[in-house]
Design an enzyme around this catalytic site. Sequence first.
Site, PDB file in Angstrom:
ATOM      1  N   LYS A  55      -4.163 -27.539   0.604  1.00 45.72           N
ATOM      2  CA  LYS A  55      -5.154 -27.434   1.683  1.00 45.72           C
ATOM      3  C   LYS A  55      -6.023 -26.191   1.475  1.00 45.72           C
ATOM      4  O   LYS A  55      -7.244 -26.238   1.613  1.00 45.72           O
ATOM      5  CB  LYS A  55      -4.452 -27.377   3.048  1.00 45.72           C
ATOM      6  CG  LYS A  55      -3.899 -28.732   3.459  1.00 45.72           C
ATOM      7  CD  LYS A  55      -2.940 -28.658   4.647  1.00 45.72           C
ATOM      8  CE  LYS A  55      -2.303 -30.033   4.865  1.00 45.72           C
ATOM      9  NZ  LYS A  55      -1.234 -30.033   5.876  1.00 45.72           N
ATOM     10  N   GLN A  99       1.610 -25.987   9.930  1.00 48.12           N
ATOM     11  CA  GLN A  99       2.269 -26.967   9.052  1.00 48.12           C
ATOM     12  C   GLN A  99       3.630 -27.373   9.630  1.00 48.12           C
ATOM     13  O   GLN A  99       4.448 -26.511   9.967  1.00 48.12           O
ATOM     14  CB  GLN A  99       2.433 -26.346   7.645  1.00 48.12           C
ATOM     15  CG  GLN A  99       2.985 -27.300   6.618  1.00 48.12           C
ATOM     16  CD  GLN A  99       2.032 -28.455   6.284  1.00 48.12           C
ATOM     17  OE1 GLN A  99       0.824 -28.262   6.141  1.00 48.12           O
ATOM     18  NE2 GLN A  99       2.569 -29.654   6.186  1.00 48.12           N
ATOM     19  N   ASP A 122      -5.999 -31.002  13.350  1.00 47.94           N
ATOM     20  CA  ASP A 122      -4.954 -31.982  13.029  1.00 47.94           C
ATOM     21  C   ASP A 122      -4.958 -33.134  14.039  1.00 47.94           C
ATOM     22  O   ASP A 122      -4.331 -34.163  13.808  1.00 47.94           O
ATOM     23  CB  ASP A 122      -3.570 -31.300  13.083  1.00 47.94           C
ATOM     24  CG  ASP A 122      -2.954 -31.140  11.701  1.00 47.94           C
ATOM     25  OD1 ASP A 122      -3.427 -31.808  10.757  1.00 47.94           O
ATOM     26  OD2 ASP A 122      -2.001 -30.355  11.578  1.00 47.94           O
TER      27      ASP A 122
END
Length: 298
Positions: A55, A99, A122
């Site tokens: 990422k 994460q 997200d």
Amino acid sequence: MTVAKRIDGKAKAAELAESITKQSAALLAEHGIKPGLAVVIIGEDPASQVYVRNKKRTAEACGFHSVQHTIAADTSQSDVLQLINDLNNDDAIHGILVQLPLPAHLDEQVITQAIKPSKDVDGFHFINIGKLTAGLTADAFVPCTPAGCMLMIEDEMGSDLSGKNAVVIGRSNIVGKPMASLLLQANATVTITHSRTKDLPQVVAAADIIVAAVGRPDMVKADWVKPGAVVIDVGINRVEKTVDGETKMGLTGDVDYDDVCTVAGAVTPVPGGVGPMTIILLMANTLRSARLNCGLKG
Ligand code: NAD
């Protein structure tokens, strides 16, 4: 024997990366703003470290301001929430991602809901989930994996899925449920299946579109698949693979690719299908957040 088209997620992600990089450069030139993405990783889960590294690398390649906070596995919940609060108030940051999975002592729900909805790239905040479920997709941050799957489905079948049957295997909040909302929004007739579904192969056999998000290696077989169906394989499973007599650890999806390719119309491979699309959709969401922050259209 039919041989299905291989849907090349890596190539599509590269095309999208080019467009995002150009838009990011234009935002900097015209408004002095660099899209900023902050990734928080807590603990040392090896798979998470690989995802976070990818990422960060992609964010930098797109010309973003990219920040990584690597914090110890035993960090307290209040310290994590303090960091999120700082990032929520940091004008250089337009997207925040924590994460998952988190160490057991941390409450995933409390932490994901602490991220400001306008920086929730997200798409896990209840505000964004609610907008997506209410059909306000254009106004929501949509979770990256289903958003990426949807772009690949649209490439194969167009954006109006009226009259098509879609079967989603898996009902997670991250993949299965938002995937079903997106398919419904595109007018497909959607069935969500899961571990308690009876006669799964029979249910799947009615599908023009199959999205498998389970976490079981090579579960979907050719005899589950309607001829010509579009098959999207979200699963990432680490398995032993023997190539040229040598056994190594490798990745496989939830779909038995070679088998299903004999029947389906198009199939995503693993690796090289959904994975690269997920990462680039995270960049697309971050760019969108930065543009909205400048008063521009997302
Ligand atoms: P999850 O464990 O949260 O959910 C799995 C779902 O599969 C559950 O709803 C469960 O009911 C269902 N299931 C389990 N066994 C089943 C069975 N025998 N038959 C039918 N359904 C069954 O997982 P998740 O987070 O949704 O992820 C699913 C898979 O996708 C995993 O392999 C994960 O690594 C992968 N994944 C990939 C990406 C990507 O970018 N490619 C992103 C997210 C997840």
